[in-house]
Scaffold this motif. Structure first.
Motif, PDB file in Angstrom:
ATOM      1  N   LYS A 111       0.851  -1.186   0.000  1.00  0.00           N
ATOM      2  CA  LYS A 111       0.000   0.000   0.000  1.00  0.00           C
ATOM      3  C   LYS A 111       0.892   1.244   0.000  1.00  0.00           C
ATOM      4  CE  LYS A 111      -4.010  -2.099   0.259  1.00  0.00           C
ATOM      5  NZ  LYS A 111      -4.996  -2.026  -0.841  1.00  0.00           N
ATOM      6  N   LEU A 112       0.631   2.153  -0.916  1.00  0.00           N
ATOM      7  CA  LEU A 112       1.468   3.336  -1.049  1.00  0.00           C
ATOM      8  C   LEU A 112       0.716   4.610  -0.662  1.00  0.00           C
ATOM      9  CD1 LEU A 112       3.222   2.664  -4.480  1.00  0.00           C
ATOM     10  CD2 LEU A 112       4.288   2.545  -2.223  1.00  0.00           C
ATOM     11  N   LYS A 113       1.435   5.531  -0.033  1.00  0.00           N
ATOM     12  CA  LYS A 113       0.963   6.889   0.191  1.00  0.00           C
ATOM     13  C   LYS A 113       1.695   7.796  -0.799  1.00  0.00           C
ATOM     14  CE  LYS A 113      -0.100   6.199   5.066  1.00  0.00           C
ATOM     15  NZ  LYS A 113       0.193   6.631   6.465  1.00  0.00           N
ATOM     16  N   PRO A 114       1.255   9.051  -0.971  1.00  0.00           N
ATOM     17  CA  PRO A 114       1.923   9.922  -1.957  1.00  0.00           C
ATOM     18  C   PRO A 114       3.434  10.018  -1.779  1.00  0.00           C
ATOM     19  CG  PRO A 114      -0.154  10.899  -1.317  1.00  0.00           C
ATOM     20  CD  PRO A 114       0.021   9.671  -0.452  1.00  0.00           C
ATOM     21  N   VAL A 115       3.919  10.084  -0.530  1.00  0.00           N
ATOM     22  CA  VAL A 115       5.366  10.173  -0.325  1.00  0.00           C
ATOM     23  C   VAL A 115       6.064   8.905  -0.827  1.00  0.00           C
ATOM     24  CG1 VAL A 115       5.237   9.299   2.065  1.00  0.00           C
ATOM     25  CG2 VAL A 115       7.191  10.676   1.344  1.00  0.00           C
ATOM     26  N   GLY A 116       5.452   7.727  -0.602  1.00  0.00           N
ATOM     27  CA  GLY A 116       6.022   6.483  -1.098  1.00  0.00           C
ATOM     28  C   GLY A 116       5.969   6.398  -2.611  1.00  0.00           C
ATOM     29  N   GLY A 117       4.851   6.855  -3.195  1.00  0.00           N
ATOM     30  CA  GLY A 117       4.726   6.875  -4.649  1.00  0.00           C
ATOM     31  C   GLY A 117       5.777   7.766  -5.282  1.00  0.00           C
ATOM     32  N   PHE A 118       6.020   8.931  -4.683  1.00  0.00           N
ATOM     33  CA  PHE A 118       7.044   9.854  -5.182  1.00  0.00           C
ATOM     34  C   PHE A 118       8.421   9.200  -5.164  1.00  0.00           C
ATOM     35  CE2 PHE A 118      10.466  12.784  -4.043  1.00  0.00           C
ATOM     36  CZ  PHE A 118      10.420  13.691  -5.112  1.00  0.00           C
ATOM     37  N   CYS A 119       8.754   8.550  -4.052  1.00  0.00           N
ATOM     38  CA  CYS A 119      10.083   7.936  -3.920  1.00  0.00           C
ATOM     39  C   CYS A 119      10.264   6.774  -4.901  1.00  0.00           C
ATOM     40  CB  CYS A 119      10.289   7.454  -2.487  1.00  0.00           C
ATOM     41  SG  CYS A 119      10.368   8.798  -1.286  1.00  0.00           S
ATOM     42  N   ALA A 120       9.225   5.946  -5.064  1.00  0.00           N
ATOM     43  CA  ALA A 120       9.311   4.818  -5.996  1.00  0.00           C
ATOM     44  C   ALA A 120       9.482   5.311  -7.431  1.00  0.00           C
ATOM     45  CB  ALA A 120       8.064   3.946  -5.879  1.00  0.00           C
ATOM     46  N   GLU A 121       8.668   6.293  -7.818  1.00  0.00           N
ATOM     47  CA  GLU A 121       8.744   6.808  -9.195  1.00  0.00           C
ATOM     48  C   GLU A 121      10.066   7.508  -9.459  1.00  0.00           C
ATOM     49  OE1 GLU A 121       3.944   7.614  -9.623  1.00  0.00           O
ATOM     50  OE2 GLU A 121       5.302   9.171  -8.904  1.00  0.00           O
ATOM     51  N   THR A 122      10.564   8.262  -8.487  1.00  0.00           N
ATOM     52  CA  THR A 122      11.832   8.980  -8.680  1.00  0.00           C
ATOM     53  C   THR A 122      12.989   7.999  -8.803  1.00  0.00           C
ATOM     54  OG1 THR A 122      10.984  10.869  -7.415  1.00  0.00           O
ATOM     55  CG2 THR A 122      13.364  10.739  -7.725  1.00  0.00           C
ATOM     56  N   GLY A 123      13.037   6.986  -7.927  1.00  0.00           N
ATOM     57  CA  GLY A 123      14.083   5.966  -8.025  1.00  0.00           C
ATOM     58  C   GLY A 123      14.019   5.225  -9.350  1.00  0.00           C
ATOM     59  N   GLY A 124      12.801   4.894  -9.786  1.00  0.00           N
ATOM     60  CA  GLY A 124      12.631   4.208 -11.066  1.00  0.00           C
ATOM     61  C   GLY A 124      13.028   5.076 -12.244  1.00  0.00           C
ATOM     62  N   ALA A 125      12.659   6.351 -12.189  1.00  0.00           N
ATOM     63  CA  ALA A 125      12.985   7.272 -13.290  1.00  0.00           C
ATOM     64  C   ALA A 125      14.488   7.433 -13.455  1.00  0.00           C
ATOM     65  CB  ALA A 125      12.331   8.629 -13.044  1.00  0.00           C
ATOM     66  N   ILE A 126      15.204   7.565 -12.344  1.00  0.00           N
ATOM     67  CA  ILE A 126      16.666   7.693 -12.409  1.00  0.00           C
ATOM     68  C   ILE A 126      17.277   6.456 -13.076  1.00  0.00           C
ATOM     69  CG2 ILE A 126      18.783   7.819 -11.039  1.00  0.00           C
ATOM     70  CD1 ILE A 126      17.144   9.438  -8.958  1.00  0.00           C
ATOM     71  N   THR A 127      16.776   5.290 -12.706  1.00  0.00           N
ATOM     72  CA  THR A 127      17.271   4.045 -13.299  1.00  0.00           C
ATOM     73  C   THR A 127      17.031   4.014 -14.807  1.00  0.00           C
ATOM     74  OG1 THR A 127      16.785   2.876 -11.226  1.00  0.00           O
ATOM     75  CG2 THR A 127      17.112   1.526 -13.193  1.00  0.00           C
ATOM     76  N   LEU A 128      15.821   4.404 -15.234  1.00  0.00           N
ATOM     77  CA  LEU A 128      15.495   4.394 -16.666  1.00  0.00           C
ATOM     78  C   LEU A 128      16.328   5.398 -17.448  1.00  0.00           C
ATOM     79  CD1 LEU A 128      11.596   4.061 -16.736  1.00  0.00           C
ATOM     80  CD2 LEU A 128      13.317   2.281 -17.064  1.00  0.00           C
ATOM     81  N   PHE A 129      16.524   6.592 -16.907  1.00  0.00           N
ATOM     82  CA  PHE A 129      17.334   7.599 -17.592  1.00  0.00           C
ATOM     83  C   PHE A 129      18.749   7.082 -17.797  1.00  0.00           C
ATOM     84  CE2 PHE A 129      14.797  11.553 -15.993  1.00  0.00           C
ATOM     85  CZ  PHE A 129      13.708  11.117 -16.709  1.00  0.00           C
ATOM     86  N   LEU A 130      19.305   6.466 -16.760  1.00  0.00           N
ATOM     87  CA  LEU A 130      20.673   5.941 -16.846  1.00  0.00           C
ATOM     88  C   LEU A 130      20.771   4.849 -17.908  1.00  0.00           C
ATOM     89  CD1 LEU A 130      23.566   5.731 -15.715  1.00  0.00           C
ATOM     90  CD2 LEU A 130      22.692   4.097 -14.020  1.00  0.00           C
ATOM     91  N   ALA A 131      19.834   3.903 -17.896  1.00  0.00           N
ATOM     92  CA  ALA A 131      19.865   2.798 -18.861  1.00  0.00           C
ATOM     93  C   ALA A 131      19.705   3.299 -20.290  1.00  0.00           C
ATOM     94  CB  ALA A 131      18.763   1.793 -18.530  1.00  0.00           C
TER      95      ALA A 131
END
Length: 336
Positions: A253-273
């Motif tokens: 279960k995610l709250k907005p702060v958790g959603g922000f952290c998950a999306e930001t971590g994922g976005a950094i990974t995708l940009f790098l790849a």
């Protein structure tokens, strides 16, 4: 003249098949971009898919076509590619996408396509026709991308918790409802930038194999680029709601702060790849990030049984799509 005309129609049909796969990629992987922002209630589902589709498309103006080059020239020897191989690769990827969508399993469209190419090429020419370097990098990132997403998502949540340690929960929630729009936009940008290029790569591969392009070309034709980015954005707008429920509600279960952290971590990974030209799974990346965020809160917050089923789908994706592709190649070669 008759032969060229016939070949052109075959090429056009396969290009159309590739665009269908790209649309399905957006449809299947829409969950990667919108699951967290929908599950936290920041956007309604209809708003979220339009929002994600917009950022999927504008990635066309931001990322270099390094992933397309890897798929088009770095997975298999261009000399063995023909219309039967391309048909087999697309058939394998499409069938696996349909199966996993039906069961609501967030598998990788990217690896389904890579598996399809591998299966069709082996069926025609054996393993010697594969480019080991490109395949090894892709396979390595099956493990690297979710781990990196996990680590970055976890670290983001720890950092945010420290920064906001004196703020009230209501204030934190209010801030991150706004900030999650930024992180969701960034993740959708990374999704479009990496995933649309995979279909661009297979169209480029097809054009080179059939004489409508050259292996010395520095980039695929503009029409292929625009068509693929448009198709993935359109697919995202339709959304794969079965998978949205798995990603956004069943893992943790995610709250907005958790959603922000998950999306930001994922976005950094995708940009790098994408900068490195590696075709990664946006599904693996965001799943790892979501699990990372959930596990920081407490280990019991993650439904590890659901996560385990997802991992099994990851393991099976390349061999399953390769198997279907090999059969499709054989059928195509025998009939046509």
């Amino acid at each position: 003249m008759e032969t060229v005309q016939t070949a052109l129609w075959v090429v056009l049909l396969l290009v159309a098949m590739a665009i269908v796969f790209d649309f399905m990629n957006g449809f299947h992987d829409a969950a990667n971009s919108i699951a967290t922002v929908v599950s936290t209630g920041v956007l309604k589902p209809g708003q979220a898919v339009v929002f994600a589709a917009f950022f999927n498309f504008i990635a066309i103006f931001i990322f270099h076509l390094s992933v397309a080059a890897t798929v088009g020239k770095g997975i298999a020897d261009p000399g063995v590619i023909d219309v039967h191989v391309v048909f087999g690769a697309l058939a394998g990827a499409i069938v696996w996408n349909l199966v996993t969508w039906y069961y609501g399993i967030p598998s990788s469209s990217s690896h389904a396509l890579i598996g399809g190419i591998v299966g069709a090429v082996i069926s025609k020419a054996g393993t010697s026709a594969l480019v080991a370097g490109g395949i090894l990098r892709t396979v390595a990132f099956i493990f690297v991308s979710p781990v990196l997403g996990f680590v970055l998502g976890s670290l983001m949540l720890v950092l945010v918790a420290w920064i906001c340690r004196r703020a009230t929960p209501s204030k934190v929630d209010r801030w991150f409802r706004r900030l999650q729009l930024v992180s969701a936009g960034a993740y959708s940008l990374g999704h479009g930038g990496n995933d649309a290029q995979k279909t661009i790569g297979i169209i480029w591969m097809l054009l080179i194999a059939t004489g409508y392009g050259s292996a010395t070309d520095s980039a695929p034709p503009t029409w292929a680029i625009v068509a693929c980015y448009t198709a993935i954005a359109a697919g995202t707008m339709f959304g794969g709601w079965r998978i949205v429920r798995t990603m956004g509600q069943k893992i943790t279960k995610l709250k907005p702060v958790g959603g922000f952290c998950a999306e930001t971590g994922g976005a950094i990974t995708l940009f790098l790849a994408t900068l490195l030209g590696i075709p990664v799974s946006t599904t693996h990346t965001i799943t790892g990030a979501i699990v990372g965020v959930g596990s920081v809160q407490r280990a019991s917050a993650v439904r590890w049984g659901v996560a385990g089923n997802i991992v099994w789908a990851w393991v099976l994706t390349i061999p399953a799509s390769a198997f279907v592709a090999a059969i499709a190649y054989w059928v195509s070669w025998r009939l046509f």
